[in-house]
Each structure stands twice: as C-alpha cells, then as structure tokens.
Design an enzyme around this catalytic site. Structure first.
Site, PDB file in Angstrom:
ATOM      1  N   HIS A  16       0.830  -1.212   0.000  1.00  0.00           N
ATOM      2  CA  HIS A  16       0.000   0.000   0.000  1.00  0.00           C
ATOM      3  C   HIS A  16       0.866   1.264   0.000  1.00  0.00           C
ATOM      4  O   HIS A  16       0.635   2.174  -0.801  1.00  0.00           O
ATOM      5  CB  HIS A  16      -0.935  -0.024   1.211  1.00  0.00           C
ATOM      6  CG  HIS A  16      -1.531   1.302   1.569  1.00  0.00           C
ATOM      7  ND1 HIS A  16      -2.439   1.954   0.762  1.00  0.00           N
ATOM      8  CD2 HIS A  16      -1.343   2.120   2.650  1.00  0.00           C
ATOM      9  CE1 HIS A  16      -2.786   3.106   1.325  1.00  0.00           C
ATOM     10  NE2 HIS A  16      -2.135   3.230   2.468  1.00  0.00           N
TER      11      HIS A  16
ATOM     12  N   ASP B 224       2.135   5.700   7.052  1.00  0.00           N
ATOM     13  CA  ASP B 224       1.356   4.945   8.043  1.00  0.00           C
ATOM     14  C   ASP B 224       2.215   4.401   9.193  1.00  0.00           C
ATOM     15  O   ASP B 224       1.716   3.626  10.005  1.00  0.00           O
ATOM     16  CB  ASP B 224       0.613   3.780   7.362  1.00  0.00           C
ATOM     17  CG  ASP B 224      -0.685   4.233   6.681  1.00  0.00           C
ATOM     18  OD1 ASP B 224      -1.316   5.191   7.168  1.00  0.00           O
ATOM     19  OD2 ASP B 224      -1.061   3.627   5.657  1.00  0.00           O
TER      20      ASP B 224
ATOM     21  N   GLU C  44       1.046   5.972  12.676  1.00  0.00           N
ATOM     22  CA  GLU C  44      -0.336   5.552  12.983  1.00  0.00           C
ATOM     23  C   GLU C  44      -0.439   4.052  13.271  1.00  0.00           C
ATOM     24  O   GLU C  44      -1.180   3.633  14.150  1.00  0.00           O
ATOM     25  CB  GLU C  44      -1.230   5.923  11.796  1.00  0.00           C
ATOM     26  CG  GLU C  44      -2.707   5.812  12.102  1.00  0.00           C
ATOM     27  CD  GLU C  44      -3.565   6.392  10.975  1.00  0.00           C
ATOM     28  OE1 GLU C  44      -3.420   7.585  10.668  1.00  0.00           O
ATOM     29  OE2 GLU C  44      -4.362   5.636  10.399  1.00  0.00           O
ATOM     30  N   ASP C  45       0.293   3.250  12.520  1.00  0.00           N
ATOM     31  CA  ASP C  45       0.050   1.796  12.563  1.00  0.00           C
ATOM     32  C   ASP C  45       1.195   0.947  13.099  1.00  0.00           C
ATOM     33  O   ASP C  45       1.064  -0.281  13.157  1.00  0.00           O
ATOM     34  CB  ASP C  45      -0.319   1.292  11.153  1.00  0.00           C
ATOM     35  CG  ASP C  45      -1.646   1.861  10.674  1.00  0.00           C
ATOM     36  OD1 ASP C  45      -2.512   2.124  11.524  1.00  0.00           O
ATOM     37  OD2 ASP C  45      -1.816   2.067   9.459  1.00  0.00           O
TER      38      ASP C  45
ATOM     39  N   ASP D 183      -3.221   8.373  -1.031  1.00  0.00           N
ATOM     40  CA  ASP D 183      -3.672   7.399  -0.025  1.00  0.00           C
ATOM     41  C   ASP D 183      -5.138   7.019  -0.267  1.00  0.00           C
ATOM     42  O   ASP D 183      -5.502   5.837  -0.224  1.00  0.00           O
ATOM     43  CB  ASP D 183      -3.497   8.036   1.368  1.00  0.00           C
ATOM     44  CG  ASP D 183      -3.685   7.066   2.512  1.00  0.00           C
ATOM     45  OD1 ASP D 183      -3.388   5.866   2.346  1.00  0.00           O
ATOM     46  OD2 ASP D 183      -4.116   7.512   3.595  1.00  0.00           O
TER      47      ASP D 183
HETATM   48  P1  NDP Z   1     -11.552   1.447   8.997  1.00  0.00           P
HETATM   49  O1  NDP Z   1     -11.074   2.840   9.233  1.00  0.00           O
HETATM   50  O2  NDP Z   1     -11.528   0.487  10.109  1.00  0.00           O
HETATM   51  O3  NDP Z   1     -10.770   0.827   7.757  1.00  0.00           O
HETATM   52  C1  NDP Z   1     -10.444   1.558   6.625  1.00  0.00           C
HETATM   53  C2  NDP Z   1      -8.971   1.874   6.654  1.00  0.00           C
HETATM   54  O4  NDP Z   1      -8.218   0.686   6.779  1.00  0.00           O
HETATM   55  C3  NDP Z   1      -8.536   2.537   5.382  1.00  0.00           C
HETATM   56  O5  NDP Z   1      -8.676   3.924   5.476  1.00  0.00           O
HETATM   57  C4  NDP Z   1      -7.098   2.067   5.232  1.00  0.00           C
HETATM   58  O6  NDP Z   1      -6.324   3.029   5.934  1.00  0.00           O
HETATM   59  C5  NDP Z   1      -7.069   0.719   5.960  1.00  0.00           C
HETATM   60  N1  NDP Z   1      -7.121  -0.496   5.097  1.00  0.00           N
HETATM   61  C6  NDP Z   1      -6.283  -1.554   5.154  1.00  0.00           C
HETATM   62  N2  NDP Z   1      -6.609  -2.498   4.286  1.00  0.00           N
HETATM   63  C7  NDP Z   1      -7.678  -2.055   3.608  1.00  0.00           C
HETATM   64  C8  NDP Z   1      -8.471  -2.619   2.563  1.00  0.00           C
HETATM   65  N3  NDP Z   1      -8.198  -3.812   2.009  1.00  0.00           N
HETATM   66  N4  NDP Z   1      -9.524  -1.914   2.098  1.00  0.00           N
HETATM   67  C9  NDP Z   1      -9.792  -0.695   2.637  1.00  0.00           C
HETATM   68  N5  NDP Z   1      -9.082  -0.100   3.636  1.00  0.00           N
HETATM   69  C10 NDP Z   1      -8.027  -0.789   4.126  1.00  0.00           C
HETATM   70  O7  NDP Z   1     -13.002   1.382   8.464  1.00  0.00           O
HETATM   71  P2  NDP Z   1     -14.020   2.505   8.151  1.00  0.00           P
HETATM   72  O8  NDP Z   1     -13.440   3.465   7.186  1.00  0.00           O
HETATM   73  O9  NDP Z   1     -15.253   1.830   7.772  1.00  0.00           O
HETATM   74  O10 NDP Z   1     -14.140   3.276   9.521  1.00  0.00           O
HETATM   75  C11 NDP Z   1     -14.827   2.833  10.603  1.00  0.00           C
HETATM   76  C12 NDP Z   1     -16.134   3.570  10.604  1.00  0.00           C
HETATM   77  O11 NDP Z   1     -17.082   2.699   9.976  1.00  0.00           O
HETATM   78  C13 NDP Z   1     -16.637   3.917  11.943  1.00  0.00           C
HETATM   79  O12 NDP Z   1     -17.013   5.277  11.951  1.00  0.00           O
HETATM   80  C14 NDP Z   1     -17.836   2.993  12.143  1.00  0.00           C
HETATM   81  O13 NDP Z   1     -18.864   3.643  12.829  1.00  0.00           O
HETATM   82  C15 NDP Z   1     -18.256   2.673  10.749  1.00  0.00           C
HETATM   83  N6  NDP Z   1     -18.837   1.346  10.549  1.00  0.00           N
HETATM   84  C16 NDP Z   1     -19.699   1.197   9.515  1.00  0.00           C
HETATM   85  C17 NDP Z   1     -20.299  -0.026   9.260  1.00  0.00           C
HETATM   86  C18 NDP Z   1     -21.240  -0.153   8.117  1.00  0.00           C
HETATM   87  O14 NDP Z   1     -21.707  -1.243   7.836  1.00  0.00           O
HETATM   88  N7  NDP Z   1     -21.572   0.906   7.422  1.00  0.00           N
HETATM   89  C19 NDP Z   1     -20.027  -1.189  10.102  1.00  0.00           C
HETATM   90  C20 NDP Z   1     -19.051  -0.932  11.129  1.00  0.00           C
HETATM   91  C21 NDP Z   1     -18.500   0.301  11.317  1.00  0.00           C
HETATM   92  P3  NDP Z   1      -4.727   3.245   5.803  1.00  0.00           P
HETATM   93  O15 NDP Z   1      -4.402   4.032   4.611  1.00  0.00           O
HETATM   94  O16 NDP Z   1      -4.398   3.933   7.076  1.00  0.00           O
HETATM   95  O17 NDP Z   1      -4.194   1.856   5.728  1.00  0.00           O
HETATM   96 ZN    ZN Z   2      -2.417   4.684   4.001  1.00  0.00          ZN
END
Ligand code: NDP
Ligand code: ZN
Length: 182
Positions: free
Chosen positions: A35, A62, A65-66, A122
């Site tokens: 990524h 990242d 953050e990670d 990103d």
């Molecule tokens: P996350 O923030 O948990 O995950 C998305 C982040 O994970 C990305 O921004 C990316 O960030 C990283 N990532 C790593 N692998 C992948 C991949 N294969 N595909 C996409 N992203 C990846 O999830 P959400 O953005 O959904 O945020 C959580 C929110 O979702 C909360 O506000 C919660 O309330 C809501 N939610 C919604 C649901 C629904 O069904 N609508 C269910 C549960 C929660 P990076 O660039 O940092 O790696």
């Molecule tokens: Zn990223």
C-alpha cells in the site's frame, strides 16, 4: 528536497521493517508495504511529484499511525519536513473512529500541499482496495460509505494537483460503477 534516492531507499527499507508483520485488511491479505509503495508510485508517476521529502513521507505515511514508530525517530532519520508531512496525515488513535473520520474532513483544507498530495494518493489506493480487495466482513453499503467519505475528505483539498485529482475522480467513478453492479 531533490534527488535523494539513497534516503528514499532507506525509507522503503525502514517502512518494510516497521510494517513487516502487518497485512492489509483485504481478503487476499497483501503485505502492508504494498500500500505505501503504491502511494509513492502514484505520487511520482501520476502526480509527477519530484520532491523527495513528499515521496519519502509517502513511504512512511502509516508508520506512526500503525506501528511503534515515533515522530522523533522519523525526524532524526529523515528530517523535520518529512516528519511534519507524516504527522499531518496521522490520525489520533486515542479518538473514536467516527470522530477521526470527521476530523479528516475538517482538517483536509488546512493541510500543507505536500500532505494534500499524500492524502490524495492514499485515498486513491484505499478506494482501489475497497473496490478490488475489500475487507471480508465489509458489506456493500459499508464499501460505498467509505467511498462517499473519501470523496468528502478530498473535496476539501482540491486545487493542488490536477493529475492526482483526475485519477481520484476516475477511481471513484469506477468504484461506484463496479459496486453498483453487485
Ligand atoms: P476502517 O477505518 O476500520 O478501515 C479503513 C482503513 O483501513 C482505510 O482507510 C485504510 O487506511 C485501511 N485499510 C487496510 N486495508 C484495507 C483494505 N483492504 N480496504 C480498505 N481499507 C483498508 O473502516 P471505516 O473506514 O469503515 O471506519 C470505521 C467507521 O465505519 C466507523 O465510523 C464505524 O462507525 C463505521 N462502521 C460502519 C459499518 C457499516 O456497515 N456501514 C459497520 C461498522 C463500522 P490506511 O491508509 O491507514 O491503511
Ligand atoms: Zn495509508
């Protein structure tokens, strides 16, 4: 900073070590480093960014953050400009997820240009993942919500790099087209 290939390679090696035990959330479990390399690749080859501070920060974006990486560590190895860019794109993990997502929208217009470029690349990379390699437990609704949110973040920082912005728009258009077919 221009033409610092050795520092750029050092950043790749540093990020590869820091992320070595992490995988992306997609069902195909790609190594996390894929990524950050995609983000740097988009900046150089789509955005035509030549500033090595931005390219190095993209590779490191990242780590704070990670992984266990600190700002001090990045400043010491890669300088204050790189560490400022990385911090600008680092969410505060002590906040709840919904708040973090709201703050990304609020902060986007106030980022430096370098951080805006990284944010664009990103979001392109993440929306590609959401389309092609989504986390196994994400519903179609959640995938579409992610794209809507990503667009809100990017709408707040437009006007910095037309190549990246066009690529983002195209990525979103294709993502919606594919998801609507499901
Ligand atoms: P996350 O923030 O948990 O995950 C998305 C982040 O994970 C990305 O921004 C990316 O960030 C990283 N990532 C790593 N692998 C992948 C991949 N294969 N595909 C996409 N992203 C990846 O999830 P959400 O953005 O959904 O945020 C959580 C929110 O979702 C909360 O506000 C919660 O309330 C809501 N939610 C919604 C649901 C629904 O069904 N609508 C269910 C549960 C929660 P990076 O660039 O940092 O790696
Ligand atoms: Zn990223």
């Amino acid at each position: 900073m221009k033409n610092d290939l050795p520092k750029f390679l050092q950043a790749i090696s540093f990020a590869a070590q820091k992320h070595s035990r992490q995988k992306r959330k997609g069902a195909d479990g790609q190594p996390y480093i894929n990524h950050v390399l995609e983000v740097a690749n988009l900046l150089a080859n789509v955005g035509k960014i030549e500033d090595y501070d931005v390219l190095i920060a993209a590779v490191l974006h990242d780590t704070i953050e990670d992984t266990e990486t600190t700002k001090r560590e990045i400043t010491k190895l890669f300088g204050a400009t790189v560490s400022q860019y990385v911090l600008e794109v680092t969410d505060n993990k002590s906040l709840p997820k919904a708040k973090r997502k709201e703050l990304q929208i609020k902060h986007a217009p106030h980022l430096s240009d370098g951080a805006k470029y990284i944010k664009l690349a990103d979001k392109i990379s993440n929306i590609r993942d959401v389309t092609e390699n989504p986390p196994a437990d994400w519903s179609d609704k959640r995938r579409l919500e992610y794209i809507d949110w990503g667009e809100k973040v990017i709408n707040g920082l437009r006007g910095v790099n037309s190549n990246l912005e066009q690529c983002f728009d195209e990525t979103v258009r294709e993502a919606r087209e594919q998801l609507e077919q499901l």
